[in-house]
Design an enzyme around this catalytic site. Structure first.
Site, PDB file in Angstrom:
ATOM      1  N   HIS A  72       0.850  -1.198   0.000  1.00  0.00           N
ATOM      2  CA  HIS A  72       0.000   0.000   0.000  1.00  0.00           C
ATOM      3  C   HIS A  72       0.881   1.242   0.000  1.00  0.00           C
ATOM      4  CE1 HIS A  72      -4.248  -1.445   1.217  1.00  0.00           C
ATOM      5  NE2 HIS A  72      -3.674  -2.297   0.398  1.00  0.00           N
ATOM      6  N   TYR A 200      -9.412   5.956   7.040  1.00  0.00           N
ATOM      7  CA  TYR A 200      -9.688   6.311   8.437  1.00  0.00           C
ATOM      8  C   TYR A 200     -10.657   7.488   8.385  1.00  0.00           C
ATOM      9  CZ  TYR A 200      -5.512   3.562   9.730  1.00  0.00           C
ATOM     10  OH  TYR A 200      -4.589   2.564   9.921  1.00  0.00           O
ATOM     11  N   PRO A 292      -5.417   0.940  18.301  1.00  0.00           N
ATOM     12  CA  PRO A 292      -5.117   0.384  16.973  1.00  0.00           C
ATOM     13  C   PRO A 292      -5.105   1.419  15.853  1.00  0.00           C
ATOM     14  CG  PRO A 292      -7.361  -0.155  17.618  1.00  0.00           C
ATOM     15  CD  PRO A 292      -6.724   0.494  18.811  1.00  0.00           C
ATOM     16  N   LYS A 296       0.099   0.172  14.955  1.00  0.00           N
ATOM     17  CA  LYS A 296       1.474   0.067  15.442  1.00  0.00           C
ATOM     18  C   LYS A 296       1.753  -1.136  16.344  1.00  0.00           C
ATOM     19  CE  LYS A 296       3.092   3.488  13.323  1.00  0.00           C
ATOM     20  NZ  LYS A 296       3.497   2.983  12.033  1.00  0.00           N
ATOM     21  N   TYR A 384       3.469   6.712   9.834  1.00  0.00           N
ATOM     22  CA  TYR A 384       2.656   5.564   9.425  1.00  0.00           C
ATOM     23  C   TYR A 384       3.522   4.444   8.841  1.00  0.00           C
ATOM     24  CZ  TYR A 384      -1.598   3.102   8.122  1.00  0.00           C
ATOM     25  OH  TYR A 384      -2.602   2.164   8.046  1.00  0.00           O
TER      26      TYR A 384
HETATM   27  C1  PHB Z   1      -6.929  -3.998  10.444  1.00  0.00           C
HETATM   28  O1  PHB Z   1      -6.953  -4.287   9.248  1.00  0.00           O
HETATM   29  O2  PHB Z   1      -7.364  -4.796  11.296  1.00  0.00           O
HETATM   30  C2  PHB Z   1      -6.405  -2.692  10.870  1.00  0.00           C
HETATM   31  C3  PHB Z   1      -5.792  -1.867   9.947  1.00  0.00           C
HETATM   32  C4  PHB Z   1      -5.321  -0.631  10.323  1.00  0.00           C
HETATM   33  C5  PHB Z   1      -5.447  -0.228  11.633  1.00  0.00           C
HETATM   34  C6  PHB Z   1      -6.023  -1.052  12.578  1.00  0.00           C
HETATM   35  C7  PHB Z   1      -6.511  -2.295  12.199  1.00  0.00           C
HETATM   36  O3  PHB Z   1      -5.000   1.005  11.991  1.00  0.00           O
END
Ligand code: PHB
Ligand code: APR
Length: 389
Positions: A72, A200, A292, A296, A384
């Site tokens: 990505h 997000y 989450p 990280k 990130y």
């Molecule tokens: C996930 O795919 O479970 C996931 C991805 C990004 C995040 C948290 C969880 O920031």
């Protein structure tokens, strides 16, 4: 039983450390409370930094990751109507890899027998002994029979609730904690993702995340009250809310399907210092938890392993004690920056019960600033993809 290093816990931290030490010829035994099937079935995060993928590549265990992982080169922030792209590749020259933690764990467990990495599954009531001496040990029960494992060093990779951190004398440690007043309700489904990149979203109803495990398996989350019961959320109700929160553009592309899994997880920031005392070292969730929001958790476990494996190999192979002496400080320096990033992104993207219209406007102003400033996007991007080791 005897080993150079006894590791408690066969999560990502314990498995990565065990393999790395084993590859260098250090004698290690992993002791895990659950069965292999249980550990393999846990569904957790799915975004890997290069620290994590490089560690797997160095172990020669990245074949499936390279074949099936998705590179990505960007991510999206949604602020209601708009999608703001953070171009990771252009801003940092790097990318992240989407590959489920479940798969990482499976790859590491499957490779253990062939590499002579012993894992004791189903170990009950693990306790740590003599951690301030040079002859520490673990005791546990296996099918009702008492066992003892003597080692030169113990490493607690036993997660947030494990016994290792609790074995440190109370007087030497300090904890820092923030518990957030909401959780994430997650759904996993075999449907195509609504976007090629993660989204997000900050919506007046609360946060939402569009993620994926593959081109045919999607993972979505919405912010929900901590006491939310999954039964209140039929698949249909959850999909409706995901569509609303992602905004008009991404929401319109959401493909619905039956939930393979649905669960609520709390959000917490937590750090325990120091990460070493006597003959005991901590790595991963045993020492620190992040919400989450920045993906990280697993990557911090990998960076701890990077520092600690280096230090332990130095001690056993070159009689060099310097790495072990500085492990805690080196690991914590990176941990705190990841804590800051996860906390900041959580604050930016969620609706807090005590927020007034002023705080809401501050979030929107910050998102607008990010949309218009390359410097702001670069700051998010470099965190990130993962700060340097
Ligand atoms: C996930 O795919 O479970 C996931 C991805 C990004 C995040 C948290 C969880 O920031
Ligand atoms: N005895 C033996 N093993 C234990 C004990 C115990 N008393 N308590 C916990 N464990 C095991 C757990 O069963 C689990 O398999 O320790 C392991 C800890 O694994 P994780 O919780 O996954 O922690 P860690 O390896 O540090 O992973 C860090 O990966 O799973 C994610 O959320 C986690 O993102 C974080 C990252």
């Amino acid at each position: 039983m005897k080993a150079d290093v006894a590791i408690i816990g066969a999560g990502p931290a314990g498995l990565l450390l065990g393999h790395t030490l084993r590859q260098a010829g250090v004698d290690v035994v992993i002791v895990e409370r659950h069965s292999a099937a249980h550990v393999r079935a846990r569904i957790r995060a799915g975004v890997l930094e290069t620290v994590t993928t490089d560690l797997l590549a160095r172990l020669g265990l990245a074949d499936r990751l390279q074949a099936e992982g998705l590179a990505h080169e960007g991510l999206l922030l949604a602020d209601g109507d708009r999608l703001i792209r953070i171009d990771l590749a252009e801003l940092t020259g790097r990318h992240v890899t989407v590959y489920g933690q479940t798969e990482v764990t499976a790859d590491l467990i499957d490779a253990a027998p062939g590499r002579g990495l012993p894992i004791v599954w189903n170990a009950e009531s693990v306790t740590l002994h003599d951690i301030e001496s040079q002859t520490p040990s673990l005791r546990f029960r296996l099918a009702g029979v008492e066992q003892r494992l003597d080692a030169r060093f113990l490493v607690g990779c036993d997660g947030f609730h494990g016994p290792a951190r609790a074995a440190m004398p109370a007087a030497i440690g300090r904890t820092y904690e923030r518990v957030y007043p909401f959780g994430w309700l997650g759904i996993l489904a075999d449907v195509a993702p609504c976007s090629d990149e993660l989204i997000y979203a900050n919506h007046p109803n609360g946060f939402a995340l569009a993620s994926m495990r593959s081109r045919t398996r999607s993972r979505y989350y919405i912010q929900a009250p901590l006491d939310e019961v999954v039964e209140n959320w039929s698949d249909e109700r959850l999909w409706d809310e995901i569509v609303v929160r992602l905004g008009p553009e991404a929401g319109a592309r959401v493909v619905r399907g039956p939930a393979l899994e649905k669960s609520v997880a709390p959000l917490r920031s937590f750090v325990f210092e120091p990460m070493a005392h006597g003959s005991l070292f901590l790595a991963g969730d045993a020492a620190h938890i992040v919400p989450p929001t920045g993906a990280k958790g697993l990557n911090l476990a990998a960076s701890d392993v990077w520092y600690l494996s280096d230090a332990l190999i130095g001690w056993f192979k070159r009689a060099d004690a310097a790495g072990l002496a500085t492990y805690s400080d080196r690991a914590l320096a990176r941990v705190w920056k990841a804590e800051r990033f996860s906390w900041a992104l959580t604050n930016l993207m969620h609706r807090f019960p005590d927020h007034t219209p002023f705080e809401r406007r501050m979030q929107l102003a910050e998102l607008d600033y990010i949309a218009s400033s390359r410097a702001a996007r670069t700051s998010i991007a470099e965190n990130y993809v993962g700060l340097p080791l």
